[in-house]
Write a protein that holds these residues in place. Sequence first.
Motif, short mmCIF file in Angstrom:
data_model
loop_
_atom_site.label_atom_id
_atom_site.label_comp_id
_atom_site.label_asym_id
_atom_site.label_seq_id
_atom_site.Cartn_x
_atom_site.Cartn_y
_atom_site.Cartn_z
N SER A 2 46.36 38.93 42.12
CA SER A 2 46.66 39.59 40.86
C SER A 2 45.46 40.41 40.39
O SER A 2 44.33 40.14 40.74
CB SER A 2 47.03 38.55 39.80
N GLU A 3 45.76 41.43 39.59
CA GLU A 3 44.68 42.30 39.11
C GLU A 3 43.94 41.64 37.95
O GLU A 3 44.50 40.82 37.23
CB GLU A 3 45.22 43.68 38.74
N THR A 5 42.39 40.91 34.32
CA THR A 5 42.96 41.11 32.99
C THR A 5 41.94 40.76 31.91
O THR A 5 40.89 40.18 32.20
CB THR A 5 44.20 40.22 32.79
N TYR A 31 53.12 42.50 28.77
CA TYR A 31 51.78 41.97 28.52
C TYR A 31 51.68 41.20 27.20
O TYR A 31 50.62 40.65 26.89
CB TYR A 31 50.75 43.10 28.53
N ARG A 73 47.78 40.10 27.09
CA ARG A 73 46.95 39.95 28.29
C ARG A 73 47.15 41.24 29.09
O ARG A 73 48.16 41.44 29.75
CB ARG A 73 47.35 38.73 29.11
N PRO A 75 46.00 44.43 31.77
CA PRO A 75 45.26 44.72 32.99
C PRO A 75 43.95 45.43 32.64
O PRO A 75 43.92 46.30 31.76
CB PRO A 75 46.17 45.66 33.78
N TRP A 76 42.89 45.06 33.32
CA TRP A 76 41.58 45.64 33.05
C TRP A 76 41.59 47.17 33.17
O TRP A 76 40.88 47.86 32.45
CB TRP A 76 40.53 45.03 33.99
N ARG A 77 42.44 47.70 34.02
CA ARG A 77 42.49 49.16 34.22
C ARG A 77 42.88 49.91 32.95
O ARG A 77 42.67 51.11 32.84
CB ARG A 77 43.44 49.51 35.37
#
Length: 168
Positions: A2-3, A5, A31, A73, A75-77
Motif C-alpha cells: 500500500s502507498e 498515507t 479516504y 487518511r 495518500p502522501w502523494r
Amino acid sequence: MSEPTFDYFAYGSCMCPVDLKRSLGEPMHPYVLGPATLSGYRLGFNRRSQRRNCGVLDVVPDPNHHVIGVLYRLPWRLSDRLDQREEIPTQGYRHEFISVEHKGQRVDNVRTYVVVHKLSAELAPNDWYFNVVLRGAVTCGLPEYYCWQLFSQMRSLQQQQPPIQLAA
C-alpha cells in the motif's frame, strides 16, 4: 504494497469531500474515516480568504471547548496539493500536529492547518463558504447538535456584519 498515507483533520470547507476533490483532483470519499473530536480548541473565523473574499475557519486553543471535524487518511502523494489549497506557500495556514478522538480511540500525529496571521476580530463567511462547511458536516456524519452549532455561529456572524461587496 500500500502507498504511504497521513491522517488529516478537516474542520472547515475541507470537511466536504466534494469540495476537497475540486482541489486535490480525485474522489475523497474513499479516504474519509469519519467524525473526530479535537479537544482543547474552538472554531474561529480568524482569517480573510482572498480567494473566497470572506472569513474562513481556524482552530484556536481553548481548554474549555472542542471542535468536531472529519478525519481523513490521505495518500502522501496528495500532501503538496493540500498544502497549496491551505496556502502554506503564502503563509495562509501552517501545519499543526494534533491528537483527535475517533470512534473512541485516540489518534496521534494528525495533521491539521491553523491560521498564521489571525485577525483581531472574526469575519463572517459568505454564503458559499457557509454552505460548503455545512454540507461537509452533514455529509460526513457530524452530530446533529454540532451541525446546528456551526449553523448558529456562522449565521450570527453574518447577521452582525454586512456582506463583503465584490468589486465590479
